[in-house]
Scaffold this motif. Sequence first.
Motif, PDB file in Angstrom:
ATOM      1  N   GLY A 607     -28.669  -0.101  38.083  1.00  0.00           N
ATOM      2  CA  GLY A 607     -27.133   0.495  38.483  1.00  0.00           C
ATOM      3  C   GLY A 607     -26.228   0.535  37.097  1.00  0.00           C
ATOM      4  N   CYS A 608     -26.865   0.593  35.986  1.00  0.00           N
ATOM      5  CA  CYS A 608     -26.011   0.751  34.752  1.00  0.00           C
ATOM      6  C   CYS A 608     -26.761   0.876  33.559  1.00  0.00           C
ATOM      7  N   LEU A 609     -25.916   1.220  32.607  1.00  0.00           N
ATOM      8  CA  LEU A 609     -26.379   1.746  31.269  1.00  0.00           C
ATOM      9  C   LEU A 609     -25.783   0.745  30.278  1.00  0.00           C
ATOM     10  N   THR A 610     -26.420   0.176  29.166  1.00  0.00           N
ATOM     11  CA  THR A 610     -25.840  -0.639  28.210  1.00  0.00           C
ATOM     12  C   THR A 610     -25.964   0.019  26.812  1.00  0.00           C
ATOM     13  N   ASP A 611     -24.737  -0.063  26.159  1.00  0.00           N
ATOM     14  CA  ASP A 611     -24.617   0.589  24.894  1.00  0.00           C
ATOM     15  C   ASP A 611     -25.000  -0.295  23.964  1.00  0.00           C
ATOM     16  N   ARG A 612     -25.044   0.232  22.448  1.00  0.00           N
ATOM     17  CA  ARG A 612     -25.376  -0.583  21.423  1.00  0.00           C
ATOM     18  C   ARG A 612     -24.464  -1.816  21.156  1.00  0.00           C
ATOM     19  N   THR A 613     -23.228  -1.731  21.614  1.00  0.00           N
ATOM     20  CA  THR A 613     -22.403  -2.729  21.626  1.00  0.00           C
ATOM     21  C   THR A 613     -22.346  -4.063  22.546  1.00  0.00           C
ATOM     22  N   GLY A 614     -23.239  -3.565  23.578  1.00  0.00           N
ATOM     23  CA  GLY A 614     -23.286  -4.414  24.855  1.00  0.00           C
ATOM     24  C   GLY A 614     -22.537  -4.132  25.930  1.00  0.00           C
ATOM     25  N   ARG A 615     -21.661  -3.251  25.782  1.00  0.00           N
ATOM     26  CA  ARG A 615     -20.796  -2.562  27.121  1.00  0.00           C
ATOM     27  C   ARG A 615     -21.651  -1.935  28.180  1.00  0.00           C
ATOM     28  N   SER A 616     -21.412  -2.341  29.284  1.00  0.00           N
ATOM     29  CA  SER A 616     -22.013  -1.869  30.524  1.00  0.00           C
ATOM     30  C   SER A 616     -21.325  -0.863  31.335  1.00  0.00           C
ATOM     31  N   PHE A 617     -22.107   0.272  31.494  1.00  0.00           N
ATOM     32  CA  PHE A 617     -21.347   1.693  32.282  1.00  0.00           C
ATOM     33  C   PHE A 617     -22.016   1.784  33.472  1.00  0.00           C
TER      34      PHE A 617
END
Length: 689
Positions: A607-617
């Motif tokens: 249910g989400c994606l994580t970017d290289r900074t650790g933020r969850s979308f």
Amino acid sequence: MKENNKPEVLAPAGGTESIYAAVRCGADGIYVGGKSFSARANAVNFSYDELKAAAEYCHIHGVKLYRAMNVAVLDSEAEEFYDEVKRSAEAGIDGLIVQDPGGLLIARAAVPDMPLHGSTQMTFHTPLGAEFAKKLGICRIVPARELTLDEIRKICETGMETEVFVHGAQCMCLSGQCYMSAVIGSRSANRGQCAQACRLPFSAVGKPAEEYALSLKDMSLVRHVDELCDIGCASFKIEGRMKRPEYVAAAVTALRNAVDGTGDTDADMKRLEAVFSRSGFTDGYLMNRRGADMFGYRRKEDVVSADGVLSELAALYAKEKKTSAADFVFTARRNEPSVLEFSFDNGNAVGKIEGRIPEEAKNRSLSEEDVTKQLSKLGDTRFYLNSVECHIDGGVMLPASELNRMRREAVSMGDEAILRKNTHAYHISENELEKINAPKRFGRIDFRAAVSDISVLRTLEGSVSMFVVPIKLCEELEERYIDKAIVRLPDFVSDEGRLLSQLKMLREKGFVHFMCGNLTHMGVLSQLEGIKLHGGTGMNITNSYSVKQCENMGFADITASFELKEAQINGLKSNIPVGVFAYGRLPLMVVRNCPVRAVTGCGKCTGCLTDRTGRSFPVKCDNREYSVIYNSDILDISDKLEGFSGADFAYLDMQGLSADEALGVTKRFFTGGKPHGTFTRGLYYRGIY
């Protein structure tokens, strides 16, 4: 392939050298950007003088030249946009590619007979959407790149001229609905400034390392040109205004060969992959094979592979191709001026040049071989000598320099004649752009809530004026809520017939209010009678002319783009209410190929994606038809709302909240309380490029 349905081969050009590459490798049309209003703002692009020269070069070669002005326009730019349309017409272009709804109004006012093409940024992706484009005065559309062959066929059957992307980079998001680059870094894809955040590492299962969950392989449909020809596509479009001329040469050559049924497709594709690819190519959308195989990123081996083919590709456009026949009739009579009659391009350019009176021969007479030798020196022009007919009196002579002059002048006159024939003379307005006037609107701001749960709706019943509800929730609504319900359509319409049936049933039940999130929605909703239209943020309303366009289409109100700053929203001139997105997670992408499902499958969806900074979308799926990727932080302007003096209502996206949480948010907006926890102000104060 049907021989009478060869489509236009349409090439990109970011600079003058790419124009030469496209024309000399066989393009029928080229699209370029100017120094302003280009969705590829970082390409070299063309000044007015360069645009005029490009149009002349193209038209002399029988090639069309289109200008892309496919960006969202701001009120402060409206007059410049108007002037640029007129200058484009003066330069001799063959059509404008436009994204902005208001840009259509401005362009039509500037040059009433300018052909207008609906950019893929306009989000047309169904037959009814194509039909509605005609009502807006659009003569050609570029449909979404996410469509299957059958979906494209249905659009072609409407009779709308259809320009289909067949090769090049693919955005992860439905064009015109991507806000990731803007929200993350203030570089708006709708303004030609996309930073390609989707090409950075993202993971569907945790912190990314070498995972690129939002990066698609480049599309290539070169092997499917026969199928696309047979369904009636009018133009085959190559993506790549940011790419080098050698790429243009490779792509045009491969597509030209495929359309004409010549060449070696395997060799062409190998060369195309060498010059630029992201782990190879995909035809996944066209063949309805979405999934992990469509994803790829630019690897080191992809980069270095170009070294071996660049010189070979540059040679393809180093010189003019001999494509036009030159037929001459030369006459040299004693005591009369010599005459060179010419016919170029099978009679498309005819004329004659008068030369000097022949002299009496002293040594040897002028011969047909002499004349043919000089007339054949067509050098680096597009002409090849087809025939020479001579009528020469005996005993006369004419210097080779005079024959060369007559030949050069004939070529110049021929080019001018063909240029005149291929350059449209437009009716260009002499007036200034008419300004939008609208009365000031005063009154207490209303609140609207987007909800996905019936319990939230009931809890907020006395707090908000209207509810925005998805179609599936409408079936649960009690009759007393129907008058306050705005029906929200799916962001991507995969089955237009089914959607229209659902909407007609809701209309019969008494639903009157419907939200239009893009121009495809407008096509569907135009089939319903007695409804009230409400414009969503996906309409990308960034200027007063777009508001006026919405008024003309019958909208009851609109919600301004959340890419605008507070002051820009306040400055919109409107005769209908204007809303502001005041609370909720901003939708960053609408995607047809779910990046989470491609990795985990639906059964193990994170249910989400994580970017290289650790933020969850967060990623939310709509019945597996499409998914929406949302921002990591919630936008909240509860304590800033009074600054939006130009707004008539605040849009609160309560989807995913409990009833108590939603009630708490509305109370905070009523009192002007400060947001809690981590939040964002969006772009309202930092703006976009």
